[in-house]
Design a protein around this motif. Structure first.
Motif, PDB file in Angstrom:
ATOM      1  N   ARG A 126     -12.449  41.470  -1.946  1.00  0.00           N
ATOM      2  CA  ARG A 126     -11.061  41.916  -1.950  1.00  0.00           C
ATOM      3  C   ARG A 126     -10.638  42.539  -3.276  1.00  0.00           C
ATOM      4  N   THR A 127     -11.573  42.785  -4.183  1.00  0.00           N
ATOM      5  CA  THR A 127     -11.239  43.266  -5.520  1.00  0.00           C
ATOM      6  C   THR A 127     -10.701  44.698  -5.480  1.00  0.00           C
ATOM      7  N   ILE A 128      -9.640  44.956  -6.245  1.00  0.00           N
ATOM      8  CA  ILE A 128      -9.149  46.324  -6.440  1.00  0.00           C
ATOM      9  C   ILE A 128      -9.985  46.934  -7.564  1.00  0.00           C
ATOM     10  N   VAL A 129     -10.803  47.925  -7.217  1.00  0.00           N
ATOM     11  CA  VAL A 129     -11.780  48.504  -8.140  1.00  0.00           C
ATOM     12  C   VAL A 129     -11.284  49.853  -8.642  1.00  0.00           C
ATOM     13  N   ASN A 130     -11.320  50.033  -9.964  1.00  0.00           N
ATOM     14  CA  ASN A 130     -10.938  51.296 -10.611  1.00  0.00           C
ATOM     15  C   ASN A 130      -9.527  51.752 -10.234  1.00  0.00           C
ATOM     16  N   SER A 131      -8.673  50.783  -9.916  1.00  0.00           N
ATOM     17  CA  SER A 131      -7.258  51.048  -9.605  1.00  0.00           C
ATOM     18  C   SER A 131      -7.090  51.973  -8.400  1.00  0.00           C
ATOM     19  N   ALA A 132      -8.145  52.107  -7.566  1.00  0.00           N
ATOM     20  CA  ALA A 132      -8.112  53.132  -6.535  1.00  0.00           C
ATOM     21  C   ALA A 132      -8.516  52.655  -5.149  1.00  0.00           C
ATOM     22  N   PHE A 133      -9.388  51.665  -5.051  1.00  0.00           N
ATOM     23  CA  PHE A 133      -9.853  51.262  -3.727  1.00  0.00           C
ATOM     24  C   PHE A 133     -10.191  49.776  -3.715  1.00  0.00           C
ATOM     25  N   ILE A 178      -0.199  47.190 -12.750  1.00  0.00           N
ATOM     26  CA  ILE A 178      -1.536  46.887 -13.270  1.00  0.00           C
ATOM     27  C   ILE A 178      -2.531  47.244 -12.169  1.00  0.00           C
ATOM     28  N   GLY A 179      -3.511  48.083 -12.505  1.00  0.00           N
ATOM     29  CA  GLY A 179      -4.477  48.488 -11.492  1.00  0.00           C
ATOM     30  C   GLY A 179      -3.844  49.183 -10.313  1.00  0.00           C
ATOM     31  N   SER A 180      -2.779  49.951 -10.560  1.00  0.00           N
ATOM     32  CA  SER A 180      -2.004  50.688  -9.547  1.00  0.00           C
ATOM     33  C   SER A 180      -1.152  49.794  -8.656  1.00  0.00           C
ATOM     34  N   MET A 181      -1.107  48.501  -8.920  1.00  0.00           N
ATOM     35  CA  MET A 181      -0.291  47.595  -8.116  1.00  0.00           C
ATOM     36  C   MET A 181       0.959  47.193  -8.905  1.00  0.00           C
ATOM     37  N   PRO A 182       2.161  47.381  -8.331  1.00  0.00           N
ATOM     38  CA  PRO A 182       3.380  46.947  -9.017  1.00  0.00           C
ATOM     39  C   PRO A 182       3.288  45.476  -9.402  1.00  0.00           C
ATOM     40  N   VAL A 183       3.781  45.144 -10.585  1.00  0.00           N
ATOM     41  CA  VAL A 183       3.665  43.753 -11.041  1.00  0.00           C
ATOM     42  C   VAL A 183       4.420  42.793 -10.121  1.00  0.00           C
ATOM     43  N   GLY A 200       0.111  42.881  -0.879  1.00  0.00           N
ATOM     44  CA  GLY A 200       1.030  43.902  -0.413  1.00  0.00           C
ATOM     45  C   GLY A 200       0.535  45.296  -0.729  1.00  0.00           C
ATOM     46  N   SER A 201       1.332  46.302  -0.307  1.00  0.00           N
ATOM     47  CA  SER A 201       0.950  47.715  -0.435  1.00  0.00           C
ATOM     48  C   SER A 201       1.759  48.404  -1.515  1.00  0.00           C
ATOM     49  N   ASN A 202       1.073  49.228  -2.325  1.00  0.00           N
ATOM     50  CA  ASN A 202       1.798  50.064  -3.276  1.00  0.00           C
ATOM     51  C   ASN A 202       2.276  51.328  -2.582  1.00  0.00           C
ATOM     52  N   SER A 203       2.884  52.247  -3.318  1.00  0.00           N
ATOM     53  CA  SER A 203       3.535  53.403  -2.699  1.00  0.00           C
ATOM     54  C   SER A 203       2.554  54.404  -2.117  1.00  0.00           C
ATOM     55  N   VAL A 204       1.268  54.335  -2.464  1.00  0.00           N
ATOM     56  CA  VAL A 204       0.285  55.255  -1.896  1.00  0.00           C
ATOM     57  C   VAL A 204      -0.653  54.549  -0.926  1.00  0.00           C
ATOM     58  N   GLY A 205      -0.270  53.361  -0.477  1.00  0.00           N
ATOM     59  CA  GLY A 205      -0.988  52.704   0.600  1.00  0.00           C
ATOM     60  C   GLY A 205      -2.157  51.830   0.204  1.00  0.00           C
ATOM     61  N   LEU A 206      -2.373  51.589  -1.107  1.00  0.00           N
ATOM     62  CA  LEU A 206      -3.413  50.652  -1.530  1.00  0.00           C
ATOM     63  C   LEU A 206      -2.894  49.237  -1.297  1.00  0.00           C
ATOM     64  N   THR A 207      -3.612  48.461  -0.480  1.00  0.00           N
ATOM     65  CA  THR A 207      -3.116  47.154  -0.048  1.00  0.00           C
ATOM     66  C   THR A 207      -3.986  46.029  -0.585  1.00  0.00           C
ATOM     67  N   GLY A 208      -3.359  45.100  -1.298  1.00  0.00           N
ATOM     68  CA  GLY A 208      -4.050  43.932  -1.805  1.00  0.00           C
ATOM     69  C   GLY A 208      -3.854  42.733  -0.897  1.00  0.00           C
ATOM     70  N   ILE A 209      -4.907  41.919  -0.760  1.00  0.00           N
ATOM     71  CA  ILE A 209      -4.840  40.665  -0.005  1.00  0.00           C
ATOM     72  C   ILE A 209      -5.442  39.592  -0.905  1.00  0.00           C
ATOM     73  N   GLU A 210      -4.585  38.937  -1.668  1.00  0.00           N
ATOM     74  CA  GLU A 210      -5.082  37.989  -2.665  1.00  0.00           C
ATOM     75  C   GLU A 210      -6.198  38.658  -3.480  1.00  0.00           C
ATOM     76  N   SER A 211      -5.905  39.865  -3.980  1.00  0.00           N
ATOM     77  CA  SER A 211      -6.925  40.714  -4.595  1.00  0.00           C
ATOM     78  C   SER A 211      -6.951  40.586  -6.111  1.00  0.00           C
ATOM     79  N   PRO A 212      -8.141  40.348  -6.698  1.00  0.00           N
ATOM     80  CA  PRO A 212      -8.315  40.458  -8.151  1.00  0.00           C
ATOM     81  C   PRO A 212      -8.571  41.929  -8.522  1.00  0.00           C
ATOM     82  N   PHE A 213      -8.955  42.171  -9.779  1.00  0.00           N
ATOM     83  CA  PHE A 213      -9.134  43.532 -10.277  1.00  0.00           C
ATOM     84  C   PHE A 213     -10.475  43.662 -10.991  1.00  0.00           C
ATOM     85  N   ASP A 214     -10.954  44.931 -11.115  1.00  0.00           N
ATOM     86  CA  ASP A 214     -12.160  45.213 -11.899  1.00  0.00           C
ATOM     87  C   ASP A 214     -12.234  46.716 -12.169  1.00  0.00           C
TER      88      ASP A 214
END
Length: 715
Positions: A693-700, A430-435, A446-460
């Motif tokens: 900390r929001t993951i925006v557009n599944s990219a940043f 979801i949003g490029s982050m493995p469930v 944590g980090s997905n396979s292309v280096g996008l790293t979430g830190i208690e991150s929501p989405f938008d």
């Protein structure tokens, strides 16, 4: 203590040792550290546990790949039911000017597995070339450098960095020329005028009007023979039509082409003699590595092209193809998985070390996957054959031009709850982050396979929903209807309902071993949300969907959302559903404020040497970082605002533990005297930048917001 046990203990305590002493293993230079620390256990580029063995690039798909060989059964921080450890690969490109450009980092998880054989893992990075030329100009042949590092991400913009466990590898690649539309546009308008046009618009127009390269007419074989001279033997130049005629004497086109070859002066007898006794010939091309991108279910093959000519035409012509047939053995014999290829050409400027190409084939392995936590393995074989596809279904095929390569691969377990052999929809990310990286509260860590790293991150923003329908029935029959599925989503203020907004997926069809162009398919859900499921892995044709995309959700409200996938089972009156997943949405950028409270305040006048002070604040439910700065920076001569009471910091971050998740407020000061190097008299802005900390557009990462106040500094 034996060496192996000592090595395992070092890896087990790796992160702790680096915290105590960043240069514990001695891989840092004096430039990397303010005061060099003592080296305790010297270790640089150790390939005992893992090794980067191959690189490759596909000019047509712009995919850059690497193969990593995992060599031991332990030392990877846990089995398949654990997080294991990370194998990072960072890519750099040098376009010939000696400047290495950081292209980014990818990774995969490695685990302790009970397999004695080496395992070959593949990773992929989508490249956006910084330089292209027209086909009749000097080709663009950059050098790739990749750095493999176990459990420690290679730092950005440090191409000479040496890993502790891992290694560096280099290879030259070929960038695809600009298409004719773009080159004609430059010829008509000039390069400077074209540079003013929006690159995205140019790319879209070019894709729509581009024509495929035209094959070199056999009638022009005479010209090729003249240009090749003795550098390319007749058995190479005339191989394809004579091979096709030998395989099918009734092939009239091959017969006509063979007659043309004879008229051009080729010795047909030598060609037929060459065909009679097939044996691997790697003088022009060689298959170096094969592996599996486990997370994307894509087979990789890395092909080294060695010579400047002998590939049936230059970059302005169709050239020829390097075909790779893939086989997997799950324990009961080789199974043919399909054939794919990459286009190659005569390139006089080829480096002495050759050019590295990548061939990929998406596969469906759900039938061979075991239940959650039970990993499997398979043997992989790739058979390379120049300009004619290997005979399908023959794992022992001997190509006249080419060879084969074997390895073993890991077959990852099925997701938790999926029963082997049962048709089951699965949400993978979801949003490029493995469930698996999204907790029950809907936050990514944590980090997905292309280096996008979430830190208690929501989405938008545009939230990509990716996944598969496990154990689907593949069919090449166009009369067999596709499976239908829909996204079911529950927002905070609504009941569970189907998502009916249209979205776009990108499909690629491999037919006859030749990958077609990526095609955009607009998915228009019906009133109940149903759309077609496109992936189909029926050999010889396969259809894959980029990133396994199932949908695109754009939230309209903040809060916790629930989602699952529903499949219309054609064999049952009851629909099949995936497990429910949860994700948090944050739609608001941080509220930030900065004020000048000393002297004449905002927009006031101050004298060089004054200490200016004020207040700042940042408020957000998911704060990540705030930073204070003064502009213009050149005239400020290095002076920066300092946050009062924090030791002179000009920024605060959540991950560093200094910024509360909900934000903070405080005071700041700016010494315009700057310790004897005063700021120049000028008009300045004091700025605050806040990011969440929001993951925006599944990219940043990060909504961001700014606030500015000005002041004038006089002598």
């Amino acid at each position: 203590m034996d060496i192996k046990r000592k090595e395992l203990e070092l890896r087990q305590s790796f992160k702790v040792l680096l915290l105590q002493n960043p240069n514990y293993f001695g891989n840092l230079t004096d430039c990397d550290q303010a005061s060099p620390a003592a080296i305790i256990a010297p270790k640089i580029s150790d390939t005992t546990f893992e090794e980067l063995t191959c690189l490759g690039y596909n000019p047509q798909t712009k995919d850059l790949g690497a193969v990593v060989r995992i060599k031991l059964t332990g030392g990877y921080s846990g089995g398949p039911c654990t997080d294991g450890s990370k194998e990072y690969v960072r890519f750099y490109l040098d376009y010939g000017d000696g400047v290495w450009i950081d292209e980014g980092v990818v990774n995969f998880d490695a685990h302790d597995l009970p397999f004695d054989e080496h395992l070959c893992y593949a990773v992929k990075h989508s490249l956006k070339p910084k330089k292209q030329t027209c086909c009749d100009k000097t080709p663009v042949l950059p050098k790739v450098r990749a750095i493999l590092s176990w459990n420690l991400e290679p730092p950005a913009n440090q191409p000479n960095w040496l890993p502790i466990w891992g290694n560096r590898l280099e290879c030259d690649i070929q960038i695809e020329p600009r298409n004719d539309f773009f080159c004609n546009l430059v010829a008509q308008l000039g390069d400077l005028v074209v540079q003013e046009i929006d690159p995205l618009v140019l790319e879209q127009i070019s894709a729509k009007v581009a024509e495929p390269a035209k094959p070199l007419p056999v009638a022009q074989t005479y010209a090729l023979k003249q240009s090749y001279g003795k550098k390319v033997e007749d058995a190479r130049l005339g191989f394809k039509p004579v091979y096709q005629l030998a395989a099918n004497p009734g092939n009239q086109l091959a017969l006509a082409q063979s007659k043309t070859l004879k008229q051009a002066g080729l010795n047909i007898g030598k060609i037929t003699d060459f065909l009679k006794f097939p044996q691997f010939n790697t003088s022009y091309e060689e298959l170096k590595c094969v592996g599996l991108d486990r997370d994307a279910s894509v087979l990789h093959a890395d092909v080294l092209v060695k010579k400047p000519s002998g590939y049936s035409g230059d970059l302005c012509q169709d050239g020829s193809r390097e075909y790779v047939a893939f086989y997997l053995d799950f324990g009961s014999g080789w199974q043919y998985m399909g054939t794919s290829s990459v286009g190659v050409h005569d390139i006089p400027e080829i480096p002495d070390s050759g050019l590295c190409y990548l061939v990929t084939l998406p596969v469906n392995l759900t039938e061979q996957q075991k239940v959650w936590c039970e990993t499997g393995k398979a043997k992989i074989r790739g058979i390379l054959s120049w300009n004619v596809p290997p005979v399908p279904g023959n794992p022992n095929y001997i190509a006249h031009w080419g060879d084969w390569e074997d390895c073993c691969i890991e077959i990852r377990p099925l997701p938790n709850g999926v029963i082997p052999g049962t048709l089951t929809p699965v949400i993978e990310s979801i949003g490029s982050m493995p469930v698996l990286l999204i907790n029950a509260a809907g936050y990514a860590n944590g980090s997905n396979s292309v280096g996008l790293t979430g830190i208690e991150s929501p989405f938008d923003g545009n939230i990509l929903i990716s996944g598969i329908i496990a154990n689907q029935i593949n069919s090449s029959d166009p009369l067999v209807p596709r499976l239908k599925y829909r996204l079911m989503i529950k927002a905070p203020s609504s009941a569970m309902q189907p998502w009916t907004k249209e979205f776009e997926i990108f499909t690629t069809t491999i037919s006859g071993g030749i990958p077609g162009p990526q095609v955009a398919v607009t998915q228009v859900p019906d009133s109940d949300g149903w759309v077609d499921y496109y992936p189909d892995f029926m050999v010889p044709d396969t259809i894959s969907v980029d990133d396994n995309m199932l949908g695109l959700f754009v939230p309209t409200e903040a809060g916790l959302h629930e989602i699952y996938i529903e499949v219309d089972d054609p064999n049952s009156a009851v629909n099949i559903t995936s497990a429910s997943e949860f994700f948090m949405v944050d739609k608001k950028a941080p509220d930030v404020d900065i004020e000048i409270t000393s002297g004449t305040g905002n927009c006031g006048k101050f004298t060089v040497g004054d200490i200016i002070s004020g207040t700042f604040s940042m408020t957000d439910d998911h704060s990540l970082a705030l930073a204070l700065s003064v502009t213009p920076t050149a005239e400020a001569n290095g002076a920066t605002p300092e946050i009062t009471g924090s030791g002179g910091a000009s920024s605060l971050s959540y991950s560093g533990g200094t910024l509360p998740g909900g934000g903070t407020a405080g005071t700041w000061s700016l010494d315009t005297g700057n310790g004897g190097n005063p700021m120049d008299p000028c008009g300045y802005n004091i700025r605050i930048r806040g990011e969440d900390r929001t993951i925006v557009n599944s990219a940043f990462i990060g909504h961001e917001n700014w606030d500015i106040e000005g002041f004038c500094l006089e002598d």
